[in-house]
Design an enzyme around this catalytic site. Structure first.
Site, PDB file in Angstrom:
ATOM      1  N   ARG A  50      31.505  48.481  32.544  1.00 50.84           N
ATOM      2  CA  ARG A  50      33.127  48.193  32.594  1.00 50.84           C
ATOM      3  C   ARG A  50      33.626  48.150  31.289  1.00 50.84           C
ATOM      4  O   ARG A  50      33.015  47.068  30.508  1.00 50.84           O
ATOM      5  CB  ARG A  50      33.341  47.234  33.662  1.00 50.84           C
ATOM      6  CG  ARG A  50      33.311  47.807  35.096  1.00 50.84           C
ATOM      7  CD  ARG A  50      33.888  46.660  36.059  1.00 50.84           C
ATOM      8  NE  ARG A  50      33.516  47.172  37.268  1.00 50.84           N
ATOM      9  CZ  ARG A  50      33.393  46.401  38.178  1.00 50.84           C
ATOM     10  NH1 ARG A  50      33.891  45.245  38.204  1.00 50.84           N
ATOM     11  NH2 ARG A  50      33.021  46.840  39.526  1.00 50.84           N
ATOM     12  N   THR A 110      27.405  43.466  36.437  1.00 51.98           N
ATOM     13  CA  THR A 110      27.088  43.446  37.986  1.00 51.98           C
ATOM     14  C   THR A 110      27.098  44.585  38.545  1.00 51.98           C
ATOM     15  O   THR A 110      26.581  44.919  40.002  1.00 51.98           O
ATOM     16  CB  THR A 110      28.219  42.333  38.586  1.00 51.98           C
ATOM     17  OG1 THR A 110      28.217  41.239  37.942  1.00 51.98           O
ATOM     18  CG2 THR A 110      27.647  41.861  39.832  1.00 51.98           C
ATOM     19  N   ASP A 170      36.489  48.396  48.056  1.00 51.34           N
ATOM     20  CA  ASP A 170      35.391  47.864  48.936  1.00 51.34           C
ATOM     21  C   ASP A 170      35.686  46.158  49.014  1.00 51.34           C
ATOM     22  O   ASP A 170      34.756  45.733  50.012  1.00 51.34           O
ATOM     23  CB  ASP A 170      34.130  47.869  47.793  1.00 51.34           C
ATOM     24  CG  ASP A 170      34.114  47.528  46.519  1.00 51.34           C
ATOM     25  OD1 ASP A 170      35.351  47.131  46.112  1.00 51.34           O
ATOM     26  OD2 ASP A 170      33.547  47.729  45.755  1.00 51.34           O
ATOM     27  N   ARG A 171      36.650  45.700  48.346  1.00 44.74           N
ATOM     28  CA  ARG A 171      37.139  44.458  48.652  1.00 44.74           C
ATOM     29  C   ARG A 171      37.809  44.260  49.927  1.00 44.74           C
ATOM     30  O   ARG A 171      38.730  45.077  49.989  1.00 44.74           O
ATOM     31  CB  ARG A 171      37.314  43.512  47.652  1.00 44.74           C
ATOM     32  CG  ARG A 171      36.545  43.333  46.529  1.00 44.74           C
ATOM     33  CD  ARG A 171      36.826  42.460  45.440  1.00 44.74           C
ATOM     34  NE  ARG A 171      35.953  42.242  44.423  1.00 44.74           N
ATOM     35  CZ  ARG A 171      35.793  41.368  43.651  1.00 44.74           C
ATOM     36  NH1 ARG A 171      37.018  40.397  43.611  1.00 44.74           N
ATOM     37  NH2 ARG A 171      34.774  41.043  42.726  1.00 44.74           N
ATOM     38  N   SER A 229      36.874  48.629  39.959  1.00 41.98           N
ATOM     39  CA  SER A 229      37.070  47.702  41.190  1.00 41.98           C
ATOM     40  C   SER A 229      38.334  47.102  41.101  1.00 41.98           C
ATOM     41  O   SER A 229      39.354  47.978  41.110  1.00 41.98           O
ATOM     42  CB  SER A 229      35.799  46.877  41.288  1.00 41.98           C
ATOM     43  OG  SER A 229      35.864  46.145  42.344  1.00 41.98           O
ATOM     44  N   HIS A 230      38.418  45.946  41.264  1.00 40.80           N
ATOM     45  CA  HIS A 230      39.622  45.059  41.091  1.00 40.80           C
ATOM     46  C   HIS A 230      40.151  44.855  39.817  1.00 40.80           C
ATOM     47  O   HIS A 230      41.277  43.884  39.954  1.00 40.80           O
ATOM     48  CB  HIS A 230      39.237  43.763  41.997  1.00 40.80           C
ATOM     49  CG  HIS A 230      37.990  42.997  41.143  1.00 40.80           C
ATOM     50  ND1 HIS A 230      36.776  43.343  41.444  1.00 40.80           N
ATOM     51  CD2 HIS A 230      38.128  41.956  40.463  1.00 40.80           C
ATOM     52  CE1 HIS A 230      35.947  42.850  40.445  1.00 40.80           C
ATOM     53  NE2 HIS A 230      36.755  41.768  40.174  1.00 40.80           N
ATOM     54  N   ASP A 282      40.854  46.218  47.531  1.00 41.86           N
ATOM     55  CA  ASP A 282      41.157  46.259  45.978  1.00 41.86           C
ATOM     56  C   ASP A 282      41.153  47.588  45.642  1.00 41.86           C
ATOM     57  O   ASP A 282      41.218  48.735  46.441  1.00 41.86           O
ATOM     58  CB  ASP A 282      39.951  45.473  45.573  1.00 41.86           C
ATOM     59  CG  ASP A 282      38.750  46.325  45.530  1.00 41.86           C
ATOM     60  OD1 ASP A 282      38.488  46.918  46.422  1.00 41.86           O
ATOM     61  OD2 ASP A 282      37.745  46.108  44.640  1.00 41.86           O
ATOM     62  N   ASP A 304      39.277  49.873  44.278  1.00 43.05           N
ATOM     63  CA  ASP A 304      38.131  51.049  44.790  1.00 43.05           C
ATOM     64  C   ASP A 304      37.854  50.790  46.137  1.00 43.05           C
ATOM     65  O   ASP A 304      37.015  51.816  46.872  1.00 43.05           O
ATOM     66  CB  ASP A 304      36.862  51.123  43.938  1.00 43.05           C
ATOM     67  CG  ASP A 304      36.291  49.657  44.113  1.00 43.05           C
ATOM     68  OD1 ASP A 304      36.752  48.522  44.174  1.00 43.05           O
ATOM     69  OD2 ASP A 304      34.683  49.850  43.745  1.00 43.05           O
ATOM     70  N   LYS A 339      30.090  47.332  49.915  1.00 37.76           N
ATOM     71  CA  LYS A 339      31.008  46.495  50.591  1.00 37.76           C
ATOM     72  C   LYS A 339      32.007  47.324  50.948  1.00 37.76           C
ATOM     73  O   LYS A 339      32.271  48.574  50.319  1.00 37.76           O
ATOM     74  CB  LYS A 339      31.281  45.263  49.952  1.00 37.76           C
ATOM     75  CG  LYS A 339      31.727  45.487  48.533  1.00 37.76           C
ATOM     76  CD  LYS A 339      31.963  44.144  47.856  1.00 37.76           C
ATOM     77  CE  LYS A 339      32.486  44.135  46.761  1.00 37.76           C
ATOM     78  NZ  LYS A 339      31.549  44.645  45.761  1.00 37.76           N
ATOM     79  N   GLU A 355      31.102  35.881  48.662  1.00 37.21           N
ATOM     80  CA  GLU A 355      32.379  34.977  48.457  1.00 37.21           C
ATOM     81  C   GLU A 355      33.543  35.772  47.767  1.00 37.21           C
ATOM     82  O   GLU A 355      34.562  35.404  47.796  1.00 37.21           O
ATOM     83  CB  GLU A 355      32.094  33.674  47.729  1.00 37.21           C
ATOM     84  CG  GLU A 355      31.313  33.819  46.460  1.00 37.21           C
ATOM     85  CD  GLU A 355      32.062  34.409  45.377  1.00 37.21           C
ATOM     86  OE1 GLU A 355      33.176  34.057  45.159  1.00 37.21           O
ATOM     87  OE2 GLU A 355      31.334  35.219  44.630  1.00 37.21           O
ATOM     88  N   SER A 356      33.083  36.883  46.880  1.00 40.10           N
ATOM     89  CA  SER A 356      34.111  37.600  46.010  1.00 40.10           C
ATOM     90  C   SER A 356      34.855  38.354  46.937  1.00 40.10           C
ATOM     91  O   SER A 356      35.140  39.556  46.501  1.00 40.10           O
ATOM     92  CB  SER A 356      33.080  37.975  44.828  1.00 40.10           C
ATOM     93  OG  SER A 356      32.224  39.114  45.529  1.00 40.10           O
ATOM     94  N   ARG A 389      32.571  30.449  36.347  1.00 41.83           N
ATOM     95  CA  ARG A 389      32.785  30.400  37.680  1.00 41.83           C
ATOM     96  C   ARG A 389      32.063  29.212  38.283  1.00 41.83           C
ATOM     97  O   ARG A 389      31.025  28.827  38.304  1.00 41.83           O
ATOM     98  CB  ARG A 389      32.242  31.584  38.905  1.00 41.83           C
ATOM     99  CG  ARG A 389      33.136  33.110  38.604  1.00 41.83           C
ATOM    100  CD  ARG A 389      33.004  34.096  39.685  1.00 41.83           C
ATOM    101  NE  ARG A 389      33.093  35.492  39.286  1.00 41.83           N
ATOM    102  CZ  ARG A 389      34.223  35.941  38.893  1.00 41.83           C
ATOM    103  NH1 ARG A 389      35.442  35.296  38.685  1.00 41.83           N
ATOM    104  NH2 ARG A 389      34.361  37.168  38.519  1.00 41.83           N
TER     105      ARG A 389
HETATM  106  C1  G6P Z   1      31.509  43.124  42.132  1.00 40.18           C
HETATM  107  C2  G6P Z   1      30.457  43.491  42.750  1.00 40.18           C
HETATM  108  C3  G6P Z   1      30.014  42.436  43.580  1.00 40.18           C
HETATM  109  C4  G6P Z   1      30.311  40.942  42.872  1.00 40.18           C
HETATM  110  C5  G6P Z   1      31.584  40.645  42.301  1.00 40.18           C
HETATM  111  C6  G6P Z   1      31.739  39.535  41.424  1.00 40.18           C
HETATM  112  O1  G6P Z   1      32.626  43.438  42.872  1.00 40.18           O
HETATM  113  O2  G6P Z   1      30.232  44.620  43.507  1.00 40.18           O
HETATM  114  O3  G6P Z   1      28.781  42.288  44.200  1.00 40.18           O
HETATM  115  O4  G6P Z   1      30.095  39.897  43.672  1.00 40.18           O
HETATM  116  O5  G6P Z   1      31.732  41.993  41.511  1.00 40.18           O
HETATM  117  O6  G6P Z   1      30.994  39.558  40.462  1.00 40.18           O
HETATM  118  P1  G6P Z   1      31.138  38.554  39.194  1.00 40.18           P
HETATM  119  O7  G6P Z   1      29.683  38.940  38.262  1.00 40.18           O
HETATM  120  O8  G6P Z   1      32.349  38.919  38.454  1.00 40.18           O
HETATM  121  O9  G6P Z   1      31.060  37.042  39.864  1.00 40.18           O
HETATM  122 ZN    ZN Z   2      35.933  46.710  44.282  1.00 40.77          ZN
END
Ligand code: G6P
Ligand code: ZN
Length: 543
Positions: free
Chosen positions: A21, A17, A281-282, A112-113, A277, A279, A376, A364-365, A496
């Site tokens: 990673r 996504t 962005d969240r 990221s997170h 988070d 990095d 973001k 939503e994330s 999910r």
């Molecule tokens: C990252 C992306 C988001 C995405 C999130 C969840 O943070 O930048 O755009 O919504 O991951 O992705 P996932 O595939 O784990 O549901």
């Molecule tokens: Zn992030």
């Protein structure tokens, strides 16, 4: 000076996504990072002599890969590299730097997170010249290249000093510019938001608590909230970026931000709590006694954005990812502006933002952002909230409940089943897919299926089509369940399950969320057979 090193390809370098990673030990295999970085360069055209931005969230292995990337950029013919001091740039700040300095693109090092550390996660992502994540056309090309790559180019000068701000010419002629990581970003925020109004609110005793989660936003948040907006020292906590995030999971949700969350639910809660988070962005937004779901946050920000100077002219449109609740759709409808539903992944917003069709986007994330960058942006969301609260002079609770009264409430929750066996997860999704044509008309308790499909996105700008983006089961009356597998995990599969119910009646806006969604939770179980297929009795995380 420049070496060409022969290498053998790895077959597992498919970007997910948001970039590639993997666990740190995977990245530490011989030439693993080099192969991927060279595959990025090999998939691009026209970068000779141009500028590349490099930055990361400071997690374990960040500095090592930055040194490699700088030497490889030099050997591949880039004219300049801009890097944040200490190798640090938040993802939104990197996006801004790419745009502001008209760079060719950028390499962002982050997972990221996800947790960081010697046995935790690392990631590499490429962003294009609009500042946003590379579109699938490029990530597919990168992946194809990784499978056949047989050599990479690297300059053999010693490691550069990442801790001294300034410019220097490296052996071979490439310019290196080490920049202040915070300055340009802070200036952008000052343009978009009414810092005077927020400063005034804070000076009147409005208390904020920001948890940087020992991640990248610490220095940004210190500068913005404490230095520029006058919040008392200590308003920003866990502000030192650490390579392992202090052993925590830097994901700003009520589960991983428990301490702040509990404090906000307690007696002496500050007026406003927020977090970001790994990095940057969240975001997490929590008022005194009330957690704002990311989907509601998107809708509320969109409905009130005109109160901030950067958005006083109104919005061109709103975009959300498909699993994000429809709360923002109601705002768009009322305003008569465009509403776009994209697959999960910020990269899908890029075209809409570039084309001026959408101004604000969200997922939503816990991601919200706007056309100011192409990622973001956690701190942006926090500042827009503060700007709105400063102008309205109301509490988070009041703003949220009034929003529900006006637009109705979209009860929403996500149930995650983490670390599920990959084959079992795929079988579960395949099984759902095979039921799509027979589900409509079936009833599950009080719910009747109206429509079921496998979401496909037709990009209105470049006309590309992205298929298999999640199974949607839509019920009569507007409730729905969405099933998809995460594209960001690094071990096993994460299922999910997204649950949503619309409630127009304001006398019914105070039901506990899981209770409000109980019928849908039961329907999801009967349709997907989650317990049997995953071997789990309950979700690992409920947000
Ligand atoms: C990252 C992306 C988001 C995405 C999130 C969840 O943070 O930048 O755009 O919504 O991951 O992705 P996932 O595939 O784990 O549901
Ligand atoms: Zn992030």
């Amino acid at each position: 000076m420049n070496k060409s090193v022969s290498t053998t390809p790895y077959q597992d370098q498919k970007p997910g996504t948001s970039g590639l990673r993997k666990k740190v030990p995977v990245f530490q295999q011989p030439n693993y990072a080099e192969n991927f970085i060279q595959s990025i360069f090999d998939s691009l055209e026209g970068y000779q002599g141009k500028c590349l931005v490099i930055g990361g969230d400071g997690r374990y292995y960040n500095r090592e890969v930055i040194q490699k990337a700088i030497k490889m950029a030099a050997a591949n013919g880039f004219g300049k590299v801009m890097v944040g001091k200490g190798g640090i740039l938040s993802t939104p700040a990197a996006s801004h730097i790419i745009r502001k300095y008209k760079a060719f693109g950028g390499i962002i090092l982050s997972a990221s997170h996800n947790p960081g550390g010697p046995t935790e996660d690392f990631g590499i992502k490429y962003n294009v010249n609009n500042g946003g994540p590379a579109p699938e056309k490029i990530t597919d090309a990168i992946y194809a290249r990784t499978k056949v790559i047989d050599s990479y180019k690297i300059a053999d000068f010693p490691d550069v000093n990442l801790d001294r701000i300034g410019k220097e010419e490296l052996p071979g002629g490439m310019m290196l510019s080490v920049i202040d990581s915070v300055e340009d970003y802070t200036a952008l925020m000052e343009e978009l938001f009414d810092f005077g109004a927020i400063r005034n609110l804070i000076s009147l005793g409005f208390r904020i608590a920001f948890d940087a989660m020992s991640a990248v936003t610490g220095p940004y948040a210190k500068e913005i909230f404490e230095n520029r907006l006058g919040a008392p020292l200590g308003s920003v906590r866990n502000f030192m970026p650490l390579p392992d995030f202090g052993g925590h999971h830097p994901d700003p949700n009520p589960v991983h931000c428990k301490e702040l969350y509990d404090e906000m639910m307690g007696d002496d809660a500050p007026d406003f709590g927020a977090a970001s988070d790994g990095d940057g962005d969240r975001n997490l937004i929590v008022g005194r006694g009330i957690f704002v779901t990311p989907s509601d946050s998107l809708a509320i920000l969109a409905a009130n954005a005109n109160l901030a100077p950067g958005y006083s002219g109104g919005l061109a449109g709103i975009a959300r990812s498909m699993p994000t609740s429809g709360a923002a759709d109601r705002v768009a409808e009322k305003r008569g502006i465009g509403m776009y539903e994209t697959p999960t992944g910020w990269k899908f917003f890029g075209n809409l933002l570039d084309a001026g069709m959408a101004t604000i986007c969200g997922e939503e994330s816990a991601g919200t952002g706007s056309n100011h960058v192409r990622e973001k942006d956690g701190l942006w969301a926090v500042l827009l909230w503060l700007n709105i609260l400063a102008v309205r002079g109301e509490s988070v609770q009041d703003v949220v409940t009034q929003h529900w009264q006006t637009y109705g409430r979209n009860y929403y929750s996500r149930h995650d089943y983490e670390g599920v066996d990959t084959d079992a997860a795929n079988v579960l999704i395949d099984n759902l897919r095979s039921q799509l044509s027979t589900l409509p008309g079936k009833t599950f308790g009080v719910l009747t299926v109206e429509k079921a499909d496998d979401f496909a996105y037709h990009d209105p700008v470049d006309k590309s089509v992205s298929e298999h983006q999640g199974i949607r089961i839509l019920f009569t009356g507007g409730s729905r369940v969405v099933f998809r597998l995460s594209g960001t995990g690094t071990s096993g599969a994460t299922l999910r399950v997204y649950l949503e119910r619309y409630e127009p009646d304001s006398t019914r806006h105070n039901i506990e969320t899981q209770e409000a969604l109980a019928d849908l939770i039961a329907a999801a179980e009967s349709i997907a057979d989650i317990r049997k297929r995953t071997g789990r009795d309950a979700p690992s995380v409920i947000t």
